[in-house]
Structure formats: structure tokens, C-alpha cells
Design a protein around this motif. Structure first.
Motif, PDB file in Angstrom:
ATOM      1  N   MET A   1      -0.471  -3.625  43.390  1.00 57.46           N
ATOM      2  CA  MET A   1      -1.158  -3.423  42.098  1.00 57.46           C
ATOM      3  C   MET A   1      -2.652  -3.242  42.316  1.00 57.46           C
ATOM      4  SD  MET A   1      -0.962  -3.144  38.905  1.00 57.46           S
ATOM      5  CE  MET A   1      -2.243  -3.004  37.680  1.00 57.46           C
ATOM      6  N   ILE A   2      -3.258  -4.214  43.036  1.00 56.79           N
ATOM      7  CA  ILE A   2      -4.685  -4.106  43.348  1.00 56.79           C
ATOM      8  C   ILE A   2      -4.945  -2.832  44.142  1.00 56.79           C
ATOM      9  CG2 ILE A   2      -6.516  -5.146  44.737  1.00 56.79           C
ATOM     10  CD1 ILE A   2      -6.235  -6.709  42.310  1.00 56.79           C
ATOM     11  N   LYS A   3      -4.068  -2.573  45.103  1.00 60.19           N
ATOM     12  CA  LYS A   3      -4.204  -1.399  45.968  1.00 60.19           C
ATOM     13  C   LYS A   3      -4.121  -0.122  45.135  1.00 60.19           C
ATOM     14  CE  LYS A   3      -4.405   0.116  50.230  1.00 60.19           C
ATOM     15  NZ  LYS A   3      -5.692  -0.004  50.881  1.00 60.19           N
ATOM     16  N   LYS A   4      -3.277  -0.146  44.100  1.00 60.98           N
ATOM     17  CA  LYS A   4      -3.095   1.029  43.283  1.00 60.98           C
ATOM     18  C   LYS A   4      -4.296   1.268  42.368  1.00 60.98           C
ATOM     19  CE  LYS A   4       1.208   3.107  41.974  1.00 60.98           C
ATOM     20  NZ  LYS A   4       2.580   2.873  41.605  1.00 60.98           N
ATOM     21  N   LEU A   5      -4.870   0.155  41.894  1.00 58.53           N
ATOM     22  CA  LEU A   5      -6.002   0.254  40.982  1.00 58.53           C
ATOM     23  C   LEU A   5      -7.277   0.618  41.740  1.00 58.53           C
ATOM     24  CD1 LEU A   5      -6.273  -0.061  37.977  1.00 58.53           C
ATOM     25  CD2 LEU A   5      -6.950  -2.433  38.306  1.00 58.53           C
ATOM     26  N   PHE A   6      -7.420   0.101  42.959  1.00 54.31           N
ATOM     27  CA  PHE A   6      -8.617   0.385  43.761  1.00 54.31           C
ATOM     28  C   PHE A   6      -8.216   1.013  45.095  1.00 54.31           C
ATOM     29  CE2 PHE A   6      -9.627  -3.405  41.231  1.00 54.31           C
ATOM     30  CZ  PHE A   6     -10.721  -2.945  40.528  1.00 54.31           C
ATOM     31  N   PRO A   7      -7.832   2.301  45.091  1.00 52.68           N
ATOM     32  CA  PRO A   7      -7.415   2.913  46.360  1.00 52.68           C
ATOM     33  C   PRO A   7      -8.577   2.997  47.348  1.00 52.68           C
ATOM     34  CG  PRO A   7      -7.590   4.566  44.636  1.00 52.68           C
ATOM     35  CD  PRO A   7      -7.785   3.234  43.979  1.00 52.68           C
ATOM     36  N   HIS A   8      -9.797   2.929  46.855  1.00 49.26           N
ATOM     37  CA  HIS A   8     -10.957   3.123  47.719  1.00 49.26           C
ATOM     38  C   HIS A   8     -12.060   2.168  47.239  1.00 49.26           C
ATOM     39  CE1 HIS A   8     -13.874   4.764  50.254  1.00 49.26           C
ATOM     40  NE2 HIS A   8     -13.514   6.030  50.226  1.00 49.26           N
ATOM     41  N   PRO A   9     -11.936   0.858  47.560  1.00 51.00           N
ATOM     42  CA  PRO A   9     -12.843  -0.148  46.973  1.00 51.00           C
ATOM     43  C   PRO A   9     -14.325   0.120  47.254  1.00 51.00           C
ATOM     44  CG  PRO A   9     -11.492  -1.077  48.740  1.00 51.00           C
ATOM     45  CD  PRO A   9     -10.939   0.256  48.444  1.00 51.00           C
ATOM     46  N   VAL A  10     -14.654   0.665  48.445  1.00 49.76           N
ATOM     47  CA  VAL A  10     -16.053   0.929  48.754  1.00 49.76           C
ATOM     48  C   VAL A  10     -16.619   1.988  47.814  1.00 49.76           C
ATOM     49  CG1 VAL A  10     -17.667   1.667  50.531  1.00 49.76           C
ATOM     50  CG2 VAL A  10     -15.680   0.308  51.155  1.00 49.76           C
ATOM     51  N   LEU A  11     -15.823   3.047  47.576  1.00 50.73           N
ATOM     52  CA  LEU A  11     -16.268   4.108  46.674  1.00 50.73           C
ATOM     53  C   LEU A  11     -16.432   3.561  45.257  1.00 50.73           C
ATOM     54  CD1 LEU A  11     -16.936   7.082  46.271  1.00 50.73           C
ATOM     55  CD2 LEU A  11     -14.548   7.512  45.821  1.00 50.73           C
ATOM     56  N   THR A  12     -15.507   2.691  44.835  1.00 50.30           N
ATOM     57  CA  THR A  12     -15.607   2.070  43.514  1.00 50.30           C
ATOM     58  C   THR A  12     -16.939   1.331  43.374  1.00 50.30           C
ATOM     59  OG1 THR A  12     -13.211   1.786  43.472  1.00 50.30           O
ATOM     60  CG2 THR A  12     -14.497   0.468  41.933  1.00 50.30           C
ATOM     61  N   LEU A  13     -17.247   0.504  44.395  1.00 46.47           N
ATOM     62  CA  LEU A  13     -18.499  -0.261  44.374  1.00 46.47           C
ATOM     63  C   LEU A  13     -19.702   0.679  44.356  1.00 46.47           C
ATOM     64  CD1 LEU A  13     -19.445  -3.230  44.552  1.00 46.47           C
ATOM     65  CD2 LEU A  13     -19.739  -2.865  47.001  1.00 46.47           C
ATOM     66  N   LEU A  14     -19.638   1.720  45.189  1.00 44.76           N
ATOM     67  CA  LEU A  14     -20.749   2.677  45.274  1.00 44.76           C
ATOM     68  C   LEU A  14     -20.971   3.367  43.930  1.00 44.76           C
ATOM     69  CD1 LEU A  14     -22.647   3.968  47.461  1.00 44.76           C
ATOM     70  CD2 LEU A  14     -21.059   5.870  47.477  1.00 44.76           C
ATOM     71  N   LEU A  15     -19.861   3.772  43.271  1.00 46.69           N
ATOM     72  CA  LEU A  15     -19.983   4.468  41.993  1.00 46.69           C
ATOM     73  C   LEU A  15     -20.583   3.553  40.931  1.00 46.69           C
ATOM     74  CD1 LEU A  15     -16.660   6.480  41.952  1.00 46.69           C
ATOM     75  CD2 LEU A  15     -18.932   7.434  41.787  1.00 46.69           C
ATOM     76  N   VAL A  16     -20.176   2.271  40.932  1.00 40.64           N
ATOM     77  CA  VAL A  16     -20.730   1.331  39.955  1.00 40.64           C
ATOM     78  C   VAL A  16     -22.237   1.189  40.167  1.00 40.64           C
ATOM     79  CG1 VAL A  16     -20.732  -1.066  39.204  1.00 40.64           C
ATOM     80  CG2 VAL A  16     -18.579   0.058  39.700  1.00 40.64           C
ATOM     81  N   ILE A  17     -22.652   1.032  41.452  1.00 39.73           N
ATOM     82  CA  ILE A  17     -24.086   0.869  41.741  1.00 39.73           C
ATOM     83  C   ILE A  17     -24.866   2.130  41.380  1.00 39.73           C
ATOM     84  CG2 ILE A  17     -25.750   0.545  43.604  1.00 39.73           C
ATOM     85  CD1 ILE A  17     -23.669  -1.230  44.977  1.00 39.73           C
ATOM     86  N   VAL A  18     -24.323   3.300  41.796  1.00 43.19           N
ATOM     87  CA  VAL A  18     -25.025   4.557  41.516  1.00 43.19           C
ATOM     88  C   VAL A  18     -25.157   4.766  40.006  1.00 43.19           C
ATOM     89  CG1 VAL A  18     -24.784   7.074  41.622  1.00 43.19           C
ATOM     90  CG2 VAL A  18     -24.513   5.712  43.683  1.00 43.19           C
ATOM     91  N   GLY A  34     -19.648   1.955  34.173  1.00 43.00           N
ATOM     92  CA  GLY A  34     -19.675   2.255  35.596  1.00 43.00           C
ATOM     93  C   GLY A  34     -18.374   1.865  36.269  1.00 43.00           C
ATOM     94  N   LEU A  35     -17.827   0.724  35.857  1.00 43.73           N
ATOM     95  CA  LEU A  35     -16.554   0.261  36.423  1.00 43.73           C
ATOM     96  C   LEU A  35     -15.437   1.223  36.051  1.00 43.73           C
ATOM     97  CD1 LEU A  35     -15.992  -2.192  38.166  1.00 43.73           C
ATOM     98  CD2 LEU A  35     -15.093  -3.351  36.154  1.00 43.73           C
ATOM     99  N   GLY A  36     -15.484   1.729  34.794  1.00 43.47           N
ATOM    100  CA  GLY A  36     -14.493   2.724  34.378  1.00 43.47           C
ATOM    101  C   GLY A  36     -14.541   3.941  35.280  1.00 43.47           C
ATOM    102  N   LEU A  37     -15.756   4.449  35.531  1.00 49.64           N
ATOM    103  CA  LEU A  37     -15.910   5.585  36.437  1.00 49.64           C
ATOM    104  C   LEU A  37     -15.444   5.215  37.838  1.00 49.64           C
ATOM    105  CD1 LEU A  37     -19.397   6.958  35.401  1.00 49.64           C
ATOM    106  CD2 LEU A  37     -17.232   8.155  35.259  1.00 49.64           C
ATOM    107  N   GLY A  38     -15.827   3.996  38.274  1.00 50.51           N
ATOM    108  CA  GLY A  38     -15.489   3.551  39.621  1.00 50.51           C
ATOM    109  C   GLY A  38     -13.989   3.439  39.837  1.00 50.51           C
ATOM    110  N   ILE A  39     -13.247   3.181  38.768  1.00 52.04           N
ATOM    111  CA  ILE A  39     -11.790   3.119  38.896  1.00 52.04           C
ATOM    112  C   ILE A  39     -11.179   4.514  38.756  1.00 52.04           C
ATOM    113  CG2 ILE A  39      -9.680   2.281  37.784  1.00 52.04           C
ATOM    114  CD1 ILE A  39     -11.263  -0.279  37.095  1.00 52.04           C
ATOM    115  N   ALA A  40     -11.696   5.303  37.798  1.00 54.81           N
ATOM    116  CA  ALA A  40     -11.085   6.612  37.522  1.00 54.81           C
ATOM    117  C   ALA A  40     -11.325   7.610  38.656  1.00 54.81           C
ATOM    118  CB  ALA A  40     -11.637   7.168  36.207  1.00 54.81           C
ATOM    119  N   VAL A  41     -12.562   7.673  39.162  1.00 54.06           N
ATOM    120  CA  VAL A  41     -12.881   8.717  40.147  1.00 54.06           C
ATOM    121  C   VAL A  41     -12.068   8.588  41.442  1.00 54.06           C
ATOM    122  CG1 VAL A  41     -14.729   9.657  41.591  1.00 54.06           C
ATOM    123  CG2 VAL A  41     -15.144   9.211  39.178  1.00 54.06           C
ATOM    124  N   PRO A  42     -11.982   7.377  42.070  1.00 50.84           N
ATOM    125  CA  PRO A  42     -11.173   7.303  43.294  1.00 50.84           C
ATOM    126  C   PRO A  42      -9.711   7.649  43.072  1.00 50.84           C
ATOM    127  CG  PRO A  42     -12.562   5.369  43.095  1.00 50.84           C
ATOM    128  CD  PRO A  42     -12.651   6.096  41.794  1.00 50.84           C
TER     129      PRO A  42
END
Lengths: 163, 124
Positions: A1-18, A34-42
């Protein structure tokens, strides 16, 4: 579940910060957006990087960035000096070839970009098998020294980060 | 209101930025060949723009007391795009103006990616 929601956790974090940096104001609403984008984009783009590299040594990135920033400052002064005070006839412009130990395309891209941003060198081409980089030197006293510096300063660190 | 030393610091970075921007532009005129001209804008202007961005951040910090991140984002995007632009220009130059045999050999079996082996001339 976590893996499915955050396939790329580093990118998620980067997108939130950016995203926070782009809106330039840290509020709860912006973090949620930002979190919405960080989840949707990866999730949406995950299909386009089937073999993305694992970062072996993330702390090395900080050291790498500091080394590159310092080199860029030195490069600016050196190139400015050459432009202002050297006669064109005295320039030793050459092509040099840099044999690569790096294998991953992302690492080679980072190396080529770094070479372009630093002292009097522009990376211009790659051999068709991806093993050798063609670099143009604005003023190389000893082409071998330039090549060794690129290999020891940048390539060694990139190898630790990516491979 | 900014104190004198704050104004001096901001001015210092602005002057540095101006000098490097000017030198980068001058290099475009002064250097002799397309490949050497490529060196001037990719190098001398990074510090030029960097200096202006640092000055902007400092001025913002001193006047409002808030750290502005937009300048960091500009730096980031600049560092992502500048090498790619330079690479495109170098590639175009290699394709159009650079004789194949003026490049050093790759040292491997394969040719440079941007300069595929010339097809055999059927007249030979």
C-alpha cells in the motif's frame, strides 16, 4: 500500500520542497497541495522510468554540489581572465576525450552537465557506445591534466553516488 | 531601512554580477571560433546571474526579514538548462561546421554519436 502510494519517495519529497519554494510561503494549504503533487506526479510518470538508478550514497551529493559550486566560481574568474587578458592567438583550444567508468545514463548526464558548467570545458559529444565523452577545452596547457581532473574530481564522486 | 553595511554587501554582489555579465558578453564578440564562443556565456554569466540572485536574496532578507526561495529555484532551473543549451549548440556546430577528421578518435570501436561514420561514396 505504502509502496503503491509512494513509488518514488525521494521524488515525492523533492516535489513537496520545490512546491514550497515556488509559492515562497509555507502554509498548511501549500503543504497539502505540494503533497498532492508529490503523490500524483510519481504515480503518473512512474511508467517512464523502468530502470531508474538507486542512489547509493546520498550524502555524497552534498559534497559533490559544494565541490561543483566552488569550481564554478574558480571557473568564472579563470574564463573571465582569459577573455580579458589573453590574446586569441595564445589560446590552446583542444578537443579532449574522457574515457568513462560510469555506466548509468543518469550519471553520465550529470557528469556532462557538470563539465559544461566548470572551468573552460564544454562537453560536446558521446561515443556511440556511451563509453567516451568528447570535451572541448578553451585553454588546456596539458590536456591529460584536464582529463585526470575531471575523472578524479567529478567522476569518482558520481560513481560513489550512482554505482 | 537597510544599514550601510547591508547596502554595501548587496551592492558588492550587484557589481560582481554586472562585471561577469559584461565580460561574458564581451567574450562572445572577442573569442575567435564558435566552440570557444560557447565558453563565454556558459561560464562567465553563471556567476553574473548568481551574483544578482544573491543580491536579491540579501536585499529581501534585510528589508522584510523573510528568506526568499525563488532565487534558489532560478539557480536550480538555470543549472538544469544551461548545459543542455550549450550541448545543443555544440552538437549543431559538430554537425554543420566541424570536419569529421578534426575530432580525436574515440579510442573504442564506435564513432562519436553525433558524427556517424560517413557512408561509402558509391563513386569510389
Amino acid at each position: 500500500m505504502i509502496k503503491k502510494l509512494f513509488p518514488h519517495p525521494v521524488l515525492t519529497l523533492l516535489l513537496v520542497i520545490v512546491w514550497q519554494m515556488l509559492v515562497n510561503k509555507i502554509t498548511l494549504g501549500n503543504i497539502v497541495l505540494g503533497l498532492g503533487l508529490g503523490i500524483a506526479v510519481p504515480i503518473l510518470t512512474g511508467a517512464y522510468w523502468p530502470d531508474r538508478p538507486r542512489l547509493k550514497n546520498p550524502l555524497m551529493i552534498v559534497e559533490y554540489i559544494l565541490v561543483v559550486l566552488w569550481d564554478i566560481c574558480v571557473a568564472n574568474v579563470r574564463v573571465a581572465w582569459i577573455i580579458l587578458f589573453r590574446r586569441n592567438a595564445d589560446l590552446h583550444t583542444t578537443w579532449i576525450t574522457v574515457p568513462l567508468d560510469l555506466q548509468t545514463p543518469e550519471a553520465i548526464t550529470a557528469l556532462a552537465g557538470t563539465i559544461t558548467m566548470t572551468p573552460g570545458t564544454v562537453s560536446s559529444d558521446l561515443s556511440a557506445d556511451g563509453r567516451v565523452l568528447l570535451v572541448h577545452c578553451l585553454d588546456a596547457g596539458h590536456p591529460d591534466d584536464v582529463r585526470d581532473e575531471i575523472k578524479s574530481r567529478y567522476e569518482r564522486r558520481l560513481k560513489e553516488i550512482f554505482e | 531601512m537597510m544599514a550601510l553595511w547591508q547596502e554595501a554587501l548587496v551592492s558588492f554582489f550587484l557589481v560582481v554580477a554586472g562585471i561577469f555579465g559584461l565580460v561574458g558578453s564581451y567574450g562572445l564578440i572577442k573569442l575567435p571560433t564558435p566552440m570557444t564562443r560557447l565558453h563565454a556565456p556558459t561560464k562567465a554569466t553563471t556567476l553574473g546571474i548568481g551574483g544578482a540572485l544573491i543580491a536579491s536574496m540579501l536585499a529581501n532578507l534585510f528589508t522584510t526579514g523573510v528568506v526568499s526561495f525563488h532565487e534558489l529555484m532560478i539557480t536550480l532551473f538555470l543549472f538544469l538548462t544551461a548545459p543542455i543549451t550549450a550541448h545543443f549548440i555544440a552538437k549543431v556546430h559538430l554537425h554543420l561546421n566541424e570536419p569529421r577528421d578534426s575530432l580525436p578518435p574515440t579510442g573504442t570501436e564506435t564513432p562519436w554519436a553525433g558524427a556517424p561514420a560517413q557512408p561509402e561514396d558509391p563513386a569510389d
